[in-house]
Design a protein around this motif. Structure first.
Motif, PDB file in Angstrom:
ATOM      1  N   ALA A   1       0.841  -1.202   0.000  1.00 59.50           N
ATOM      2  CA  ALA A   1       0.000   0.000   0.000  1.00 59.50           C
ATOM      3  C   ALA A   1       0.873   1.248   0.000  1.00 59.50           C
ATOM      4  CB  ALA A   1      -0.919  -0.008   1.221  1.00 59.50           C
TER       5      ALA A   1
ATOM      6  N   ALA B   1      -4.214   5.037  -6.085  1.00 56.39           N
ATOM      7  CA  ALA B   1      -4.316   4.479  -4.740  1.00 56.39           C
ATOM      8  C   ALA B   1      -5.561   4.999  -4.035  1.00 56.39           C
ATOM      9  CB  ALA B   1      -3.054   4.818  -3.936  1.00 56.39           C
ATOM     10  N   GLU B   2      -5.782   6.313  -4.103  1.00 56.74           N
ATOM     11  CA  GLU B   2      -6.970   6.873  -3.450  1.00 56.74           C
ATOM     12  C   GLU B   2      -8.242   6.346  -4.121  1.00 56.74           C
ATOM     13  OE1 GLU B   2      -7.474   8.988  -0.860  1.00 56.74           O
ATOM     14  OE2 GLU B   2      -5.383   9.358  -0.329  1.00 56.74           O
ATOM     15  N   ALA B   3      -8.141   6.091  -5.423  1.00 59.52           N
ATOM     16  CA  ALA B   3      -9.325   5.629  -6.152  1.00 59.52           C
ATOM     17  C   ALA B   3      -9.623   4.156  -5.897  1.00 59.52           C
ATOM     18  CB  ALA B   3      -9.162   5.882  -7.654  1.00 59.52           C
ATOM     19  N   ILE B   4      -8.753   3.462  -5.173  1.00 59.17           N
ATOM     20  CA  ILE B   4      -9.114   2.102  -4.766  1.00 59.17           C
ATOM     21  C   ILE B   4      -9.118   1.997  -3.247  1.00 59.17           C
ATOM     22  CG2 ILE B   4      -8.394   0.923  -6.883  1.00 59.17           C
ATOM     23  CD1 ILE B   4      -5.881   0.024  -5.298  1.00 59.17           C
ATOM     24  N   GLY B   5      -9.441   3.087  -2.606  1.00 58.58           N
ATOM     25  CA  GLY B   5      -9.732   3.020  -1.183  1.00 58.58           C
ATOM     26  C   GLY B   5      -8.547   3.118  -0.248  1.00 58.58           C
ATOM     27  N   ILE B   6      -7.367   3.469  -0.764  1.00 55.65           N
ATOM     28  CA  ILE B   6      -6.207   3.575   0.124  1.00 55.65           C
ATOM     29  C   ILE B   6      -6.080   4.997   0.650  1.00 55.65           C
ATOM     30  CG2 ILE B   6      -3.705   3.325   0.301  1.00 55.65           C
ATOM     31  CD1 ILE B   6      -3.838   1.299  -1.963  1.00 55.65           C
ATOM     32  N   ASP B   7      -6.015   5.122   1.955  1.00 59.57           N
ATOM     33  CA  ASP B   7      -5.768   6.423   2.561  1.00 59.57           C
ATOM     34  C   ASP B   7      -4.257   6.637   2.538  1.00 59.57           C
ATOM     35  OD1 ASP B   7      -5.483   8.651   4.117  1.00 59.57           O
ATOM     36  OD2 ASP B   7      -6.947   8.033   5.622  1.00 59.57           O
TER      37      ASP B   7
ATOM     38  N   VAL C   1      -1.331   5.781   5.435  1.00 60.63           N
ATOM     39  CA  VAL C   1      -0.364   4.702   5.246  1.00 60.63           C
ATOM     40  C   VAL C   1       1.062   5.254   5.335  1.00 60.63           C
ATOM     41  CG1 VAL C   1       0.565   3.088   3.549  1.00 60.63           C
ATOM     42  CG2 VAL C   1      -1.897   3.219   3.916  1.00 60.63           C
TER      43      VAL C   1
END
Ligand code: ATP
Ligand code: MG
Lengths: 632, 254
Positions: free
Chosen positions: A498, A509-515, A519
């Motif tokens: 991540a 990354a943000e568009a698949i739910g990663i903050d 991280v």
């Protein structure tokens, strides 16, 4: 305190602001046009103080002083142009990190040149002819030279404003600052423009330095102090904005003046000595500004991404060869104490290498896979070292407890600073981390009753049986190896992926739910914690810890180690740290001018050897394999 | 029943009204094309729907919930997938790892620190890659792929969390005409099979007219037409925007 006293301090603040502005304006101007953050800008300022001192004392009188200041500004301007022409021109397209390092290498080289030319003593210049007296203002005496300085800042701002808005040169500067594409369209002019802007920016730095000789002695530590201040001012004002720089300079100087003006205030329940806050004041101003306006008061957002120049290979688990090599090296290290009888120094060196490896590996963790180029990793080393040492000093804690506390202290610090740092990227992040490290340094330096000030904490010796180098070496090994393996394991875990995802493409990354920020924040804190272990080990290995050992130099050493090994490889930092530590303990100790030597090593790395030792090896083997494949 | 309901959406950049009072709906299972000349405001619309940009005004209802101004990561968790006009993938990862990353996030395992990421959700990731025709390339670094293949990987990533709504900004940019047709055909098949709603932009009129259930035309930030292929073909305003007056789509190059 009285209103008059307040106003008087405010006046004082304005004269300080002029000095800050002169350094910052040039830095900001150069950044705006070339996008290079010239760390050597503080060195040019320092050269200004030395050269002006030489004029003022050799020639003397009005000509020597005032004429000398003008001549100094011009000379430093020429030096700046020469630096641009010889070095920086080659690295405009290099990754930001390399640009920062190359200019830092210049800091080292210039510092040693100054040491060679002017010697290590502080040099106090004469007072300004014609402005020696003081005048009565608000019932206090203000040196008329300070009054003069108050007007210098706005005057320079005005001149710059006219140059930038009214001349063709200024139009080019604005065009280049506001629209990168346009610079390319300028064609042939571009090279000239860049050189001219470097000359102008350097001239301002030289002028700023020269004007200081009547107030403060020329000193070899000036370069880093000046660049630190200038960074804060430029970041607060907004990179590339000249008016922003003045605004920020005034803001910071006035906040400091206010702290001095308040002095000790009795709140009934407790007394607070505000003068102690002067060193932290600029940090607090910067933190507040960066939270409210991440690109400074008058700055504009940069298209900032945590990218790396060259795309990186996917990470793969170690192959049989690397695993076998790892086991062999580990076995060799375990056996090292057996050879200690022949060369006791070997173990001391071994401990230094292990500490360096842990330090570099933790830095690489956020720098490589995380894309966060921290220029202040020494902070967490320092928090670990001081955390452990102070626990021993004040609580008489046993070594085990102190060593366990080291990573906790560093983790906590990294958690605090990291929260701010991950909100930024690129040079902003580099500078903010550098500033944080300076704060930690300043805090331990100033907080004498607790930290021992410049003397540091002494007598932090490990108890038996760890007082034997053999046993301590094994202890260091027992902490370093799991530390490095832990970091490695993390890189292969979902969390490590991540972190890399956030570096590769924050958008995706943000568009698949990663903050992404969260991280990276956690990663920053973990790296800080691991680095704290290295700090703790260091304190007990040397029996002491002083501010000097956690100064910015250590942060830069870490960067060099990582680059030396290769930023884009996982084993790179281990190799780089080992080679660097050995070099440092052998060659660099044998010369007074080790800084210049280190600077040259960095320049060599950046200009000729950018993928580092392991990176080059990997590239070589890949090429050989490809050729073999082609042959069959 | 409509899945996505956009009401009076507006966004300006400086003085430019990029999106100006736009309203439309996407029904469940619909394959909806948004077309319009360059700079019409299509990407800006997409950016507001998936949370990249906060609208100046207007509401975006997704499954009866106003998602305007929410963060992209939260909107994704509600079941909105997105591909970008300029493909965004993780360059330092393999094709398979790119999809695994999305699955890991979907499974809320981002903060797992001990297990090995490369071993997680392999089967599921391979299956999705198979659907977009990229299973063969699973172990190749994404950055080495041809651009058309990167677009497919991006699609695979966007499909990973079983989205209810898929936003695809020029999914076929950089592809040869045949490849375009195939990809859109593939997406349409997936959509029908899984009941996903899709909003996509596309510059190739052939593709749009052949596959879209409905078409929205945007020009200078405003919706100027909304209807099926035949209606759009005949629409005078649309012709004017695209060709000036008088011409038709019949001879339009794809
Ligand atoms: N971040 C931004 N800042 C300023 N202006 C922008 C920004 N993003 C878009 N615009 C402007 O908004 C308008 C709409 O842009 P948008 O990208 O939405 O168009 P588009 O329909 O996607 O075009 P294309 O077919 O070229 O992709 C354009 O005039 C564009 O210049
Ligand atoms: Mg677009």
């Amino acid at each position: 305190m009285t209103l008059n006293a307040f106003l008087f301090q405010a006046l004082n603040g304005l004269s300080t602001a002029s000095g800050l502005f002169l350094i910052a304006a040039g830095l900001s101007l150069i950044f705006g046009v070339s996008r290079i953050v010239n760390i050597a800008h503080g060195s040019l300022y320092m050269l200004g103080t030395y050269i002006a001192y030489t004029f003022a004392t050799r020639i003397g009188g009005v000509t020597g002083f005032w004429g000398g200041i003008v001549a100094t500004a011009i000379i430093v301007g020429i030096i700046g142009a020469a630096i641009e022409f010889v070095l920086l021109r080659r690295i405009y397209r290099a990754p930001e990190l390399f640009q920062l390092l190359a200019t830092f290498a210049l800091v080292l080289v210039i510092n040693d040149s100054a040491l060679y030319l002017w010697g290590p003593e502080d040099l106090l210049g004469p007072r300004a002819p014609g402005l020696r007296d003081a005048i009565e203002v608000l019932g206090r005496r203000l040196p008329s030279y300070d009054l003069f300085l108050i007007f210098v800042g706005p005057a320079v701002l005005l001149v710059l404003h006219v140059v930038i808005t009214k001349t063709r040169f200024g139009r080019l500067i604005r065009a280049a600052t506001q629209d990168r594409e346009m610079v390319g369209a300028l064609g042939v002019n571009q090279a000239m423009l860049f050189t001219a802007v470097f000359a102008l920016g350097s001239l301002l730095a030289g002028l700023g330095g020269a004007l200081q000789i009547a107030r403060e002695p020329a000193n070899l530590a000036t370069d880093l102090i000046a660049i630190g201040d200038a960074f804060v001012v430029v970041v607060v004002g907004g990179m590339g904005s000249i008016s922003g720089a003045y605004l920020a300079a005034v803001l910071i100087a006035e906040v400091k003046a206010l702290c001095i003006g308040l002095g000790v205030v009795d709140f009934g329940l407790m007394k607070i000595n505000f003068t102690k806050f002067t060193l932290v004041a600029e940090f607090i101003v910067m933190a507040v500004v960066l939270i409210v306006r991440p690109y400074g008061l008058l700055g504009r957002p940069q298209g900032a991404v945590r990218s790396i120049a060259e795309a990186e290979e996917p990470i793969r688990p170690a192959n049989v060869f690397v695993k076998a090599l790892g086991i062999v090296v580990f076995a060799a290290l375990l056996a090292l104490p057996l050879f200690a009888n022949y060369s006791p120094y070997l173990l001391v060196l071994g401990i230094d290498v292990l500490i360096a490896v842990l330090f570099a590996a933790s830095l690489h963790f956020i720098m490589g896979p995380g894309g966060m180029h921290s220029f202040g990793h020494a902070a967490y080393f320092g928090l670990g070292a001081y955390g452990a040492a102070l626990l021993v000093k004040w609580m008489a804690a046993p070594m085990g407890l102190a060593l366990a506390f080291a990573p906790l202290a560093a983790f906590a610090g990294a958690l605090l600073f990291g929260w701010f740092a991950v909100r930024l990227s690129g040079v902003y992040l580099a500078m903010l981390t550098l500033a944080f490290a300076q704060i930690i340094w300043a805090a331990v330096y100033q907080w004498e009753p607790i930290t021992g000030g410049s003397n540091g904490v002494v007598g932090v010796w490990p108890p038996a049986p760890f007082n034997k180098a053999t046993v301590y070496f094994l202890l260091a090994l027992a902490l370093t190896v799991p530390g490095v393996l832990l970091l490695r394991r993390l890189l292969f875990s979902p969390f490590g992926y991540a972190m890399r995802a956030g570096r590769d493409s924050p958008l995706r990354a943000e568009a698949i739910g990663i903050d992404v920020k969260r991280v990276h924040w956690l990663a920053f804190a973990i790296a800080g914690g691991i680095c704290g272990i290295a700090g703790g080990l260091f304190a007990f290995a040397k029996g002491s810890i002083s501010p000097e050992t956690i100064h910015v130099g250590r942060s830069i050493d870490g960067l060099v180690m990582v680059l030396l090994g290769g930023l884009q490889t996982l084993t790179g930092p281990i190799v780089g740290a080992s080679v660097f530590a050995v070099l440092q303990d052998t060659i660099m100790r044998s010369t007074v001018y080790w800084r210049a030597l280190l600077g040259l090593v960095i320049l060599f790395l950046v200009l000729i050897f950018p993928s580092g030792i392991v990176g080059t090896l990997v590239n070589l083997t890949r090429r050989i394999r490809l050729r073999r494949k082609a042959a069959t | 029943m409509s899945e996505l309901d956009i009401r009076n959406l507006s966004k300006s950049f400086g003085g430019v009204k990029a999106v100006n009072d736009v309203s439309f709906t996407v029904k469940r299972g619909e394959f909806l094309a948004m077309i319009g000349p360059n700079g019409a405001g299509k990407s800006t619309c997409f950016n507001m729907i998936n949370g990249q940009l906060a609208p100046d005004a207007g509401e975006i209802h997704f499954e009866r919930r106003n998602i305007a101004g929410m963060k992209p990561r939260d909107i994704w968790r509600l079941g909105v997938g997105r591909t970008f006009q300029i493909a965004a993938t993780f360059g330092s990862m393999t094709v398979l790892e790119n999809v695994q990353m999305a699955l890991i996030s979907h499974g809320r395992e981002l903060y797992t620190m001990w297990s090995k990421a490369a071993a997680l959700h392999r089967g599921r990731a391979l299956a999705i890659l198979g659907q977009v025709g990229m299973a063969e390339a699973a172990d190749r670094p994404t950055r080495e792929l041809a651009y058309g293949d990167v677009k497919r990987v991006e699609l695979a990533i966007a499909l990973a969390n079983d989205p209810a709504l898929l936003l695809m900004d020029e999914p076929t940019a950089g592809m040869a005409p045949r490849e375009r047709n195939e990809l859109i055909k593939l997406v349409k098949a997936l959509v029908v099979e899984r009941g996903i709603s899709v909003l996509f932009t596309e510059h190739s009129m052939d593709v749009v007219f052949a596959f879209a259930d409905r078409i929205i035309v945007l020009a200078r930030g405003r919706v100027i037409a909304d209807g099926n292929a035949a209606a759009i073909r005949e629409n005078a305003k649309v012709r004017e925007v695209y060709f000036g007056t008088g011409k038709t789509f019949a001879g339009a190059p794809a």
